[in-house]
Design an enzyme around this catalytic site. Structure first.
Site, mmCIF file in Angstrom:
data_model
loop_
_atom_site.group_PDB
_atom_site.id
_atom_site.type_symbol
_atom_site.label_atom_id
_atom_site.label_comp_id
_atom_site.label_asym_id
_atom_site.label_seq_id
_atom_site.Cartn_x
_atom_site.Cartn_y
_atom_site.Cartn_z
ATOM 1 N N ASP A 296 0.832 -1.198 0.000
ATOM 2 C CA ASP A 296 0.000 0.000 0.000
ATOM 3 C C ASP A 296 0.871 1.253 0.000
ATOM 4 O OD1 ASP A 296 -2.604 1.192 0.105
ATOM 5 O OD2 ASP A 296 -2.258 1.655 2.216
ATOM 6 N N GLU A 343 0.852 -0.517 -4.941
ATOM 7 C CA GLU A 343 -0.274 0.400 -5.069
ATOM 8 C C GLU A 343 0.346 1.750 -5.428
ATOM 9 O OE1 GLU A 343 -2.173 3.566 -4.627
ATOM 10 O OE2 GLU A 343 -1.686 3.182 -2.521
ATOM 11 N N ASP A 396 -11.547 0.595 -1.954
ATOM 12 C CA ASP A 396 -11.776 2.021 -1.705
ATOM 13 C C ASP A 396 -12.732 2.656 -2.711
ATOM 14 O OD1 ASP A 396 -10.207 2.331 0.579
ATOM 15 O OD2 ASP A 396 -8.388 2.733 -0.562
#
Length: 509
Positions: A296, A343, A396
């Site tokens: 992430d 990400e 998300d």
């Protein structure tokens, strides 16, 4: 590193229709794996599996290593005799949005009861496996179970509000606490053992069906965590134990004040002096528990936004260089390869892309982001390269159906120019578009497979309430859906690739 060409589904275990108000690693998880296998899906992506720190987000955890007790299947514990099945009769079997308070009130006492029974009655192979688990993992387990027991003793207060000698970890205070909380620590060790036994049994079941598990690592950790409490020199803390600087992202077109995440930032000089031992342990642990790992906020390894801890917004932050190549060279030397993907969404500078490409770490593309201005077309299939993981949407995003209903006329026209009329099943139009791309991995949230709207959205970033509550109903995984997925995987050359199978019978909990 090169990934096989596979398709898969993004679903966090909390969303499974298990008994007890929250998804777990029990029967519903195995039914979902059977659905993946029937649909020729080679990937199951989950979110971070750690115990929640504050709120409901799996990205805010009290440990980078521990498992979330709420994910432990009481049904599997009952099957193995660690708790009487009659004790589970009052657990709700109704599938609705997760009420974390209610789940904790009902489930945690039953887990403690099962752990106590394990301590009292376990013998033979179970005891041997438990002792080995404790020995092999004492480098994180002992700090975590003590932290967790103290956090309970002090009514969930952050560790900085504990008595000073405990907050500062004086040897005498720690030894006294271990003596006073001895039984609680034993229960805590068993609970973690039970979690990882169940998780590895489920992974073995996946492996036998050629399904690889994709995990997720948040770059930062929560201040209120065993990691910060036990490794204060690895974080930018002041003498009073408060953070000196915290994480976030700068102001942009979406927020004039940026985002102040509030995680304490790493002391990268101290990390380097230890040859990145904490990070090496963290990512080795992740690769022992999952086949691939999503990193992430990858750009934070190149540069991160440093915000003065006393500032209420991110406006006065600044970009600071991260560990970059130095960290990934060390990790590559330790692991031999890097089974990660990055990400790297949003505004990404050339140095971040160069870092990722130098270490052959695939990036990400999200189709929902590709239909705005021409600059957004980098997320569309014709702009992609194989070293990429493509999504219809992520945890998300709104579901694809919800996203479609929110689009303006120009964006809808752009979508239909690429995939044709979308009066029905825009979700499957994007799934087909993603799977036909050159990207090595293709993933879609289960909500998109099921054709659900915004009511099934899992998370809305920058909001505090209503996130990570969605679950699907029993019977949703219809045979027709699996057949449709299997046909698509076959025609797009994404059939599962066999992998060395773990032995599920080795895992007893």
């Amino acid at each position: 590193m090169s990934f096989p060409r596979l398709a898969g589904i993004l679903l966090h275990p909390i969303s499974l229709p298990s008994r007890g108000g929250i998804g777990d690693l029990g029967p519903a998880a195995y039914e979902f794996v059977d659905f993946l296998a029937a649909g020729k899906q080679g990937l199951w992506q989950v979110l971070p599996l750690g115990p929640p720190a504050n709120g409901t987000s799996p990205y805010s955890s009290t440990s980078a290593f521990a498992g979330n007790p709420l994910l432990i299947s009481l049904d599997r514990l009952a099957d193995r005799g660690w708790i009487d099945k009659a004790r589970l009769q009052d657990l709700s079997q109704e599938v609705r949005r997760i009420d974390y308070g209610e789940v904790s009130r009902h489930k945690l006492p039953l887990l403690a009861e099962a752990a106590g029974n394990f301590l009292a009655r376990s013998h033979g192979n179970g005891s041997v496996r438990f002792d080995k688990f404790c020995k092999d993992n004492d480098w994180w387990l002992e700090d975590f179970v003590l932290f967790d027991a103290l956090r309970t003793r002090y009514n969930g207060q952050s560790w900085k509000h504990w008595p000073s000698d405990l907050a500062r970890r004086t040897p005498e205070a720690l030894e006294q606490a271990r003596t006073e909380l001895n039984f609680d620590l034993s229960l805590g060790r068993v609970v973690q053992f039970l979690f990882y036994e169940q998780w590895h049994a489920l992974r073995a079941y996946c492996a036998r069906r050629s399904i690889r598990v994709v995990g997720d690592i948040a770059i930062f950790v929560d201040y209120d965590s065993a990691d910060v409490w036990a490794n204060r020199d690895m974080f930018r803390l002041k003498d009073d134990l408060e953070p000196e600087v915290v994480s976030g992202v700068p102001p942009d077109a979406f927020s004039s004040t940026g985002q102040r995440w509030g995680n304490p930032l790493y002391n990268w000089q101290a990390m380097k002096a230890s040859n990145y031992l904490w990070w090496t342990r963290r990512l080795r642990w992740a690769t022992q528990n999952c086949d691939y790992i999503r990193l992430d906020h990858f750009r934070g390894f190149a540069q991160f936004w440093e915000i003065p801890a006393n500032d209420p917004t991110a406006v006065n932050g600044r970009w600071v260089d991260g560990p970059a190549d130095d960290l990934f060279i060390t990790l590559k030397q330790s692991f031999g390869g890097l089974p990660f993907f990055a990400e790297d969404l949003g505004v990404i500078t050339p140095d971040v892309t160069a870092l990722r490409e130098r270490h052959k770490i695939p990036g990400m593309a999200v189709l929902q982001f590709g239909f705005g201005d021409p600059g957004a077309h980098i997320y569309l299939p014709h702009r992609l390269t194989p070293d990429c993981v493509i999504y219809t949407g992520t945890h998300d995003n709104d579901t694809t159906l919800g996203w479609w209903k929110s689009l303006g006329e120009n964006e809808r026209r752009a979508v239909e120019a690429l995939v044709g009329r979308c009066d029905e099943e825009v979700n499957w139009a994007l799934i087909r578009l993603a799977q036909s791309s050159v990207a090595e991995f293709c993933l879609a949230p289960l909500q998109d497979i099921l054709g659900f709207g915004s009511e099934a959205r899992l998370n809305t970033p920058s909001t505090q309430d209503g996130n990570y509550h969605w679950r699907y109903q029993p019977g949703s995984l219809r045979d027709g859906l699996a057949k449709r997925l299997a046909n698509l995987a076959e025609v797009t050359d994404r059939l599962p690739v066999p992998i060395s199978s773990l032995q599920a019978e080795d895992f007893q909990a």
